[in-house]
Design a protein around this motif. Sequence first.
Motif, PDB file in Angstrom:
ATOM      1  N   ARG A 105       0.858  -1.180   0.000  1.00 32.28           N
ATOM      2  CA  ARG A 105       0.000   0.000   0.000  1.00 32.28           C
ATOM      3  C   ARG A 105       0.898   1.235   0.000  1.00 32.28           C
ATOM      4  O   ARG A 105       2.077   1.160   0.394  1.00 32.28           O
ATOM      5  CB  ARG A 105      -0.932   0.002   1.221  1.00 32.28           C
ATOM      6  CG  ARG A 105      -0.212   0.004   2.573  1.00 32.28           C
ATOM      7  CD  ARG A 105      -1.218  -0.233   3.706  1.00 32.28           C
ATOM      8  NE  ARG A 105      -0.632  -0.058   5.029  1.00 32.28           N
ATOM      9  CZ  ARG A 105       0.058  -0.974   5.673  1.00 32.28           C
ATOM     10  NH1 ARG A 105       0.264  -2.166   5.097  1.00 32.28           N
ATOM     11  NH2 ARG A 105       0.552  -0.737   6.881  1.00 32.28           N
ATOM     12  N   PRO A 106       0.397   2.377  -0.433  1.00 34.41           N
ATOM     13  CA  PRO A 106       1.200   3.600  -0.444  1.00 34.41           C
ATOM     14  C   PRO A 106       1.631   3.985   0.976  1.00 34.41           C
ATOM     15  O   PRO A 106       0.991   3.636   1.966  1.00 34.41           O
ATOM     16  CB  PRO A 106       0.257   4.642  -1.043  1.00 34.41           C
ATOM     17  CG  PRO A 106      -0.742   3.861  -1.810  1.00 34.41           C
ATOM     18  CD  PRO A 106      -0.927   2.591  -1.048  1.00 34.41           C
ATOM     19  N   ARG A 107       2.722   4.739   1.042  1.00 36.65           N
ATOM     20  CA  ARG A 107       3.222   5.191   2.342  1.00 36.65           C
ATOM     21  C   ARG A 107       2.167   6.068   3.034  1.00 36.65           C
ATOM     22  O   ARG A 107       1.536   6.917   2.410  1.00 36.65           O
ATOM     23  CB  ARG A 107       4.510   6.003   2.130  1.00 36.65           C
ATOM     24  CG  ARG A 107       5.248   6.330   3.447  1.00 36.65           C
ATOM     25  CD  ARG A 107       6.372   7.313   3.186  1.00 36.65           C
ATOM     26  NE  ARG A 107       7.275   6.836   2.140  1.00 36.65           N
ATOM     27  CZ  ARG A 107       8.304   6.029   2.372  1.00 36.65           C
ATOM     28  NH1 ARG A 107       8.545   5.589   3.593  1.00 36.65           N
ATOM     29  NH2 ARG A 107       9.081   5.663   1.369  1.00 36.65           N
ATOM     30  N   GLY A 108       1.989   5.813   4.306  1.00 37.46           N
ATOM     31  CA  GLY A 108       1.064   6.618   5.102  1.00 37.46           C
ATOM     32  C   GLY A 108      -0.365   6.142   5.077  1.00 37.46           C
ATOM     33  O   GLY A 108      -1.255   6.771   5.652  1.00 37.46           O
ATOM     34  N   VAL A 109      -0.644   5.007   4.402  1.00 38.36           N
ATOM     35  CA  VAL A 109      -2.007   4.475   4.315  1.00 38.36           C
ATOM     36  C   VAL A 109      -2.152   3.349   5.333  1.00 38.36           C
ATOM     37  O   VAL A 109      -1.277   2.486   5.445  1.00 38.36           O
ATOM     38  CB  VAL A 109      -2.331   3.970   2.904  1.00 38.36           C
ATOM     39  CG1 VAL A 109      -3.717   3.316   2.857  1.00 38.36           C
ATOM     40  CG2 VAL A 109      -2.254   5.120   1.901  1.00 38.36           C
ATOM     41  N   SER A 110      -3.268   3.353   6.040  1.00 40.29           N
ATOM     42  CA  SER A 110      -3.499   2.305   7.039  1.00 40.29           C
ATOM     43  C   SER A 110      -3.913   1.005   6.357  1.00 40.29           C
ATOM     44  O   SER A 110      -4.369   0.999   5.201  1.00 40.29           O
ATOM     45  CB  SER A 110      -4.598   2.749   8.009  1.00 40.29           C
ATOM     46  OG  SER A 110      -5.845   2.832   7.339  1.00 40.29           O
ATOM     47  N   LEU A 111      -3.773  -0.075   7.090  1.00 38.48           N
ATOM     48  CA  LEU A 111      -4.126  -1.380   6.573  1.00 38.48           C
ATOM     49  C   LEU A 111      -5.608  -1.450   6.227  1.00 38.48           C
ATOM     50  O   LEU A 111      -6.009  -2.066   5.243  1.00 38.48           O
ATOM     51  CB  LEU A 111      -3.754  -2.452   7.602  1.00 38.48           C
ATOM     52  CG  LEU A 111      -3.960  -3.906   7.185  1.00 38.48           C
ATOM     53  CD1 LEU A 111      -3.047  -4.254   6.009  1.00 38.48           C
ATOM     54  CD2 LEU A 111      -3.693  -4.847   8.358  1.00 38.48           C
ATOM     55  N   THR A 112      -6.419  -0.788   7.016  1.00 42.90           N
ATOM     56  CA  THR A 112      -7.873  -0.848   6.784  1.00 42.90           C
ATOM     57  C   THR A 112      -8.286  -0.042   5.552  1.00 42.90           C
ATOM     58  O   THR A 112      -9.371  -0.257   5.004  1.00 42.90           O
ATOM     59  CB  THR A 112      -8.635  -0.312   8.015  1.00 42.90           C
ATOM     60  OG1 THR A 112      -8.158   1.000   8.317  1.00 42.90           O
ATOM     61  CG2 THR A 112      -8.422  -1.206   9.215  1.00 42.90           C
ATOM     62  N   HIS A 117      -7.389  -0.820   0.450  1.00 47.03           N
ATOM     63  CA  HIS A 117      -8.170  -1.200  -0.738  1.00 47.03           C
ATOM     64  C   HIS A 117      -8.621   0.021  -1.544  1.00 47.03           C
ATOM     65  O   HIS A 117      -9.055  -0.104  -2.698  1.00 47.03           O
ATOM     66  CB  HIS A 117      -9.387  -2.046  -0.322  1.00 47.03           C
ATOM     67  CG  HIS A 117     -10.301  -1.348   0.633  1.00 47.03           C
ATOM     68  ND1 HIS A 117     -10.053  -1.251   1.973  1.00 47.03           N
ATOM     69  CD2 HIS A 117     -11.481  -0.700   0.405  1.00 47.03           C
ATOM     70  CE1 HIS A 117     -11.038  -0.581   2.565  1.00 47.03           C
ATOM     71  NE2 HIS A 117     -11.918  -0.246   1.616  1.00 47.03           N
ATOM     72  N   PHE A 118      -8.564   1.235  -0.918  1.00 51.76           N
ATOM     73  CA  PHE A 118      -8.904   2.430  -1.687  1.00 51.76           C
ATOM     74  C   PHE A 118      -7.758   2.839  -2.636  1.00 51.76           C
ATOM     75  O   PHE A 118      -7.966   3.649  -3.536  1.00 51.76           O
ATOM     76  CB  PHE A 118      -9.209   3.599  -0.739  1.00 51.76           C
ATOM     77  CG  PHE A 118     -10.454   3.412   0.075  1.00 51.76           C
ATOM     78  CD1 PHE A 118     -11.699   3.330  -0.539  1.00 51.76           C
ATOM     79  CD2 PHE A 118     -10.387   3.313   1.459  1.00 51.76           C
ATOM     80  CE1 PHE A 118     -12.854   3.157   0.217  1.00 51.76           C
ATOM     81  CE2 PHE A 118     -11.536   3.141   2.218  1.00 51.76           C
ATOM     82  CZ  PHE A 118     -12.776   3.053   1.597  1.00 51.76           C
ATOM     83  N   TYR A 119      -6.595   2.297  -2.361  1.00 51.53           N
ATOM     84  CA  TYR A 119      -5.414   2.711  -3.139  1.00 51.53           C
ATOM     85  C   TYR A 119      -4.954   1.535  -4.026  1.00 51.53           C
ATOM     86  O   TYR A 119      -4.007   0.807  -3.716  1.00 51.53           O
ATOM     87  CB  TYR A 119      -4.288   3.140  -2.188  1.00 51.53           C
ATOM     88  CG  TYR A 119      -4.642   4.371  -1.361  1.00 51.53           C
ATOM     89  CD1 TYR A 119      -4.234   5.629  -1.786  1.00 51.53           C
ATOM     90  CD2 TYR A 119      -5.384   4.254  -0.185  1.00 51.53           C
ATOM     91  CE1 TYR A 119      -4.552   6.753  -1.043  1.00 51.53           C
ATOM     92  CE2 TYR A 119      -5.701   5.370   0.554  1.00 51.53           C
ATOM     93  CZ  TYR A 119      -5.292   6.628   0.133  1.00 51.53           C
ATOM     94  OH  TYR A 119      -5.621   7.741   0.861  1.00 51.53           O
ATOM     95  N   ASP A 120      -5.627   1.336  -5.154  1.00 46.31           N
ATOM     96  CA  ASP A 120      -5.316   0.262  -6.124  1.00 46.31           C
ATOM     97  C   ASP A 120      -4.569   0.885  -7.298  1.00 46.31           C
ATOM     98  O   ASP A 120      -5.147   1.667  -8.084  1.00 46.31           O
ATOM     99  CB  ASP A 120      -6.616  -0.401  -6.587  1.00 46.31           C
ATOM    100  CG  ASP A 120      -6.355  -1.611  -7.478  1.00 46.31           C
ATOM    101  OD1 ASP A 120      -5.187  -1.842  -7.864  1.00 46.31           O
ATOM    102  OD2 ASP A 120      -7.338  -2.313  -7.784  1.00 46.31           O
ATOM    103  N   GLU A 121      -3.269   0.613  -7.397  1.00 39.60           N
ATOM    104  CA  GLU A 121      -2.444   1.266  -8.405  1.00 39.60           C
ATOM    105  C   GLU A 121      -2.814   0.882  -9.835  1.00 39.60           C
ATOM    106  O   GLU A 121      -2.344   1.498 -10.795  1.00 39.60           O
ATOM    107  CB  GLU A 121      -0.967   0.955  -8.164  1.00 39.60           C
ATOM    108  CG  GLU A 121      -0.630  -0.524  -8.247  1.00 39.60           C
ATOM    109  CD  GLU A 121       0.820  -0.790  -7.931  1.00 39.60           C
ATOM    110  OE1 GLU A 121       1.240  -1.941  -8.105  1.00 39.60           O
ATOM    111  OE2 GLU A 121       1.525   0.139  -7.499  1.00 39.60           O
ATOM    112  N   SER A 122      -3.702  -0.128  -9.993  1.00 43.63           N
ATOM    113  CA  SER A 122      -4.092  -0.554 -11.347  1.00 43.63           C
ATOM    114  C   SER A 122      -5.206   0.306 -11.927  1.00 43.63           C
ATOM    115  O   SER A 122      -5.611   0.103 -13.068  1.00 43.63           O
ATOM    116  CB  SER A 122      -4.543  -2.022 -11.323  1.00 43.63           C
ATOM    117  OG  SER A 122      -5.704  -2.170 -10.536  1.00 43.63           O
TER     118      SER A 122
END
Length: 527
Positions: free
Chosen positions: A22-29, A32-37
């Motif tokens: 996941r991107p830096r600074g993003v929580s585990l929960t 899923h909002f940060y999908d690089e595709s």
Amino acid sequence: MLLLSLAVLLLSALASAVEVKRPRGVSLTNHHFYDESKPFTCLDGSAMIAFDRVNDDYCDCKDGSDEPGTAACPNGRFHCSNAGYRPQYIPSSRVNDGICDCCDATDEYNSGIVCENTCKEMGRKEREELKQKAEVAREGFEIKKTLMEEASKRKEEKQKKLTELQESKKTVEEQVEVLKSLKDAAEKPEKEAKEIHQKAWEEQKATERAARDQAKAEEAFRELDDDLDGMVSIAELQTHSELDVDGDGILSETEAQTLLDNTLQVDASRFQDTVWSAIKEKYRMESSADEQPPPTAPGEEESDNQPDAQVDQLPPDEDYDEEDDEEEETDEDSIDEEIKVPPANPSNDAQAIENEVEKMPPYDEATQALIDAAQKAREQFEEAEKSMKEMEESIRNLEKEITFDFGPHGEFSYLYGQCYELATNEYIYRLCPFDRVSQKPKHGSSETSLGTWGSWTGPDDNKFSIMKYEHGTGCWQGPNRSTTVKLSCGKETVVMSTTEPSRCEYLMEFVTPAACHEPKDLSHDEL
């Protein structure tokens, strides 16, 4: 709360074991909002951007969600994973600011500052503290169970005592009614006998006063009748200037005639009937005036007709008959004993006689017996009435205590009637649960009320965690003082701290086993 903290630490440990991309600074929960595709949609829905613009150090989203790992957005949040400890969010403005805010040092990835990862040590310390708190909670809950058992027994005992008092009260009320009837019956003849005695005494006083007044009138008539013709004339009356009517110091012929009932002279009978009542308040007996002769004028020789003055001034060693003197003193002493004033002043003698007459004589034996009987009946009634009032007070106190909300199982009832103090540098704070809170300076001054018992005001899921005390002493040009008491679990019962977060509003931290909750055991493996 302890279990939740432990669970957070466990999840943190699990997160360190399973790394999710996941991107830096993003929580585990939120990963899923940060999908690089695919393009990134701002979490507030304000915009959609290409994924390569996430964490590009430029703020594209209004909520700052596209820059979780940089300081580009003023309202952004950076998530510290803190593996081994507890995760946390910090303002993104603190990212790469040269200060280590995350215990895992992830917030200073590009600042050149070397931060030590302290998460494991911090996690170990916190788990140890949580263990200790859990142990205190377990011990406190064991004490609480004892408190609940004692509360149940105490309530049963008080209910039993209340029932007994309520039953006894009926008997006492009947006894009071009987004694009241006996008292009323005894007071009636007492009152009648005292009224008879009072009336007889007043009649006696009136008779004696009339006799004394008549004697004074006769004496005044004799004094005024200078020519002994059995009549008091205008001229004879004028010799007493103190009877002056208009205040000029002279009793005129007209004034004298008016006092003589508009006649030229009056006999003794008419003098007593009409004249005496008009002049007796001002009239001075000549015998009284003779007691104190006027002082001799300067240079004037004393007359030969004053032998008594010489006798009065005999030197102490002058020869005289001691026996005669002692006899005279004895006679005077007996008079003094009788009228209770020195005999030298005739006006005092008259006043003493007047006082003696005004003093009501003792009751006769029959009347005194009625008084004694009535007094005994009064005392018995008052004693029974006092007992009934004390019993009623006890009943009210028991009813109040029994109906008090002392918690789901009465666990807080042991605090009722108790007080706990906390001394600071300036004050002594006193908490009396379910009663009042006060503050008293250590040196001088009086106690100030910080509120009286109001109610439980904790949240719905933990109602008995907060007490509210209201309507204390008013502040100068402000509201009445009030106190919020926050309860926490502990093995002892003690006031931990007192602060004043807002003017006239106090906050007190109070530890008690009654605030402990049953803990759920966690095995060491789980920790």
